[in-house]
Design a protein around this motif. Structure first.
Motif, PDB file in Angstrom:
ATOM      1  N   VAL A 196       0.832  -1.197   0.000  1.00  0.00           N
ATOM      2  CA  VAL A 196       0.000   0.000   0.000  1.00  0.00           C
ATOM      3  C   VAL A 196       0.872   1.256   0.000  1.00  0.00           C
ATOM      4  O   VAL A 196       0.591   2.230  -0.718  1.00  0.00           O
ATOM      5  N   ALA A 197       1.942   1.245   0.779  1.00  0.00           N
ATOM      6  CA  ALA A 197       2.846   2.402   0.812  1.00  0.00           C
ATOM      7  C   ALA A 197       3.449   2.655  -0.559  1.00  0.00           C
ATOM      8  O   ALA A 197       3.542   3.808  -1.011  1.00  0.00           O
ATOM      9  N   CYS A 198       3.860   1.584  -1.237  1.00  0.00           N
ATOM     10  CA  CYS A 198       4.432   1.750  -2.577  1.00  0.00           C
ATOM     11  C   CYS A 198       3.376   2.241  -3.564  1.00  0.00           C
ATOM     12  O   CYS A 198       3.639   3.130  -4.388  1.00  0.00           O
ATOM     13  N   ALA A 199       2.173   1.672  -3.491  1.00  0.00           N
ATOM     14  CA  ALA A 199       1.110   2.076  -4.413  1.00  0.00           C
ATOM     15  C   ALA A 199       0.753   3.540  -4.220  1.00  0.00           C
ATOM     16  O   ALA A 199       0.515   4.273  -5.195  1.00  0.00           O
ATOM     17  N   GLN A 200       0.736   4.003  -2.978  1.00  0.00           N
ATOM     18  CA  GLN A 200       0.443   5.410  -2.724  1.00  0.00           C
ATOM     19  C   GLN A 200       1.544   6.318  -3.264  1.00  0.00           C
ATOM     20  O   GLN A 200       1.270   7.409  -3.763  1.00  0.00           O
ATOM     21  N   ALA A 201       2.793   5.856  -3.198  1.00  0.00           N
ATOM     22  CA  ALA A 201       3.916   6.656  -3.690  1.00  0.00           C
ATOM     23  C   ALA A 201       3.896   6.813  -5.205  1.00  0.00           C
ATOM     24  O   ALA A 201       4.552   7.708  -5.749  1.00  0.00           O
ATOM     25  N   LEU A 202       3.159   5.959  -5.898  1.00  0.00           N
ATOM     26  CA  LEU A 202       3.061   6.082  -7.359  1.00  0.00           C
ATOM     27  C   LEU A 202       2.389   7.374  -7.785  1.00  0.00           C
ATOM     28  O   LEU A 202       2.486   7.779  -8.942  1.00  0.00           O
ATOM     29  N   ARG A 203       1.706   8.041  -6.858  1.00  0.00           N
ATOM     30  CA  ARG A 203       1.055   9.310  -7.182  1.00  0.00           C
ATOM     31  C   ARG A 203       2.051  10.361  -7.664  1.00  0.00           C
ATOM     32  O   ARG A 203       1.672  11.305  -8.355  1.00  0.00           O
ATOM     33  N   ASP A 204       3.309  10.223  -7.262  1.00  0.00           N
ATOM     34  CA  ASP A 204       4.332  11.188  -7.663  1.00  0.00           C
ATOM     35  C   ASP A 204       4.927  10.873  -9.027  1.00  0.00           C
ATOM     36  O   ASP A 204       5.755  11.641  -9.532  1.00  0.00           O
ATOM     37  N   GLY A 233      -1.132   7.479 -14.905  1.00  0.00           N
ATOM     38  CA  GLY A 233      -1.310   6.233 -15.646  1.00  0.00           C
ATOM     39  C   GLY A 233      -0.279   5.170 -15.356  1.00  0.00           C
ATOM     40  O   GLY A 233      -0.360   4.055 -15.894  1.00  0.00           O
ATOM     41  N   THR A 234       0.704   5.481 -14.497  1.00  0.00           N
ATOM     42  CA  THR A 234       1.705   4.483 -14.123  1.00  0.00           C
ATOM     43  C   THR A 234       1.013   3.237 -13.551  1.00  0.00           C
ATOM     44  O   THR A 234       0.085   3.339 -12.745  1.00  0.00           O
ATOM     45  N   THR A 235       1.466   2.062 -13.991  1.00  0.00           N
ATOM     46  CA  THR A 235       0.902   0.807 -13.517  1.00  0.00           C
ATOM     47  C   THR A 235       1.962   0.027 -12.736  1.00  0.00           C
ATOM     48  O   THR A 235       3.155   0.300 -12.847  1.00  0.00           O
TER      49      THR A 235
END
Length: 281
Positions: free
Chosen positions: A188-196, A200-202
């Protein structure tokens, strides 16, 4: 939220030996047979490590070219070569992997303790690898072993631009001794960091060893994709060795279907990842 599931099979790796794991596909024929079986079940991408005649990990360029050609001839899978190799492989050999002209290749975003070893990925090496893939039109899968690797990826993209194909796809490698744990909070922490990262990053997620099932379930629930295979685990359940990569792919397909996220076909995977359609033979 993703509507389909990209399933990658990583059938061999560089850590297990054939003597310890007799079912491990180490010859070209074994690898092609495994690829065909896993594609039929629902895999769309194959992440490839190869072995020499003594079943030892190798980055021999001739063998890599033969492997890419054989997989293309016998399957429609997206062929993704590992540029990590074994932790002892020199940087020059890892860069030369790209000369085998795969559709995809891995790009690990930082150094990490790897069991008793160190998987070294210097910043200059990462930049060089990223640039060479841009020049050759090879789509990277950015391998993330720890949360800070996502910050390094943001820095890389900001300074050197988007990858070939324009789409950013990462793989969270979880549960390696020395890297991030294979747990739901870590994912979850990694998935939330994808916001930066670019819109469209998967992401896919890989659970090593006993973290395989927890990571699989967490990734599906968070809208992510899956990587499974005997590179990552050789135990199907406690006290039960894996019989084949088909077992692991079939389990991933079953969970994806339960989540009502049908496995993507290879052509759908190419569209998602920004890879051009394969030319007709």
């Amino acid at each position: 939220m993703a509507t389909g599931t990209l399933i990658t099979v990583a059938p061999t790796g560089a850590e297990s030996t054939k003597a310890e794991v007799p079912a491990l596909p180490v010859t070209l024929n074994e690898l092609v047979t495994t690829a065909k079986e896993c594609e039929a079940l629902g895999a769309a991408v194959i992440h490839v490590h190869i072995r020499d005649d003594q079943a030892r990990p190798t980055l021999d360029l001739g063998r890599l070219r033969d492997t890419v050609a054989a997989l293309r001839e016998n399957t429609d899978l997206v062929v993704q070569l590992s540029t990590g190799g074994a932790v002892t492989d020199p940087e020059a050999d890892r860069l030369a992997v790209l000369e085998a002209a795969p559709e995809m290749a891995s790009c690990t975003m930082g150094t990490v303790n790897f069991g008793d070893d160190v998987f070294l990925n210097r910043w200059e090496f990462i930049v060089d690898l990223h640039g060479r893939m841009q020049e050759r039109g090879i789509v990277p899968e950015y391998e993330i072993f720890d949360l800070g690797h996502l910050t390094a990826l943001q820095r890389l993209l900001d300074r050197y631009g988007l990858p070939a194909g324009g789409h950013v796809h990462v793989d969270f490698v979880m549960g390696v001794p020395g890297g991030m744990p294979g747990t739901t909070p870590a994912l979850v922490a990694c998935a939330q960091a994808l916001r930066d990262l670019p819109e469209g990053t998967t992401f896919s997620a890989t659970g090593i060893g006993r973290s395989t099932i927890p990571v699989l379930l967490a990734s599906l629930s968070a809208g992510g994709h899956l990587r499974v295979g005997m590179e990552d685990t050789v135990t199907y359940a406690k006290g039960r060795p894996v019989d084949s990569n088909m077992q692991l792919v079939a389990r991933a397909v079953g969970f994806a279907q339960l989540a009502q996220r049908t496995p993507l076909r290879p052509d759908e995977a190419r569209k998602l990842l920004g890879i051009p359609p394969r030319a007709a033979a």
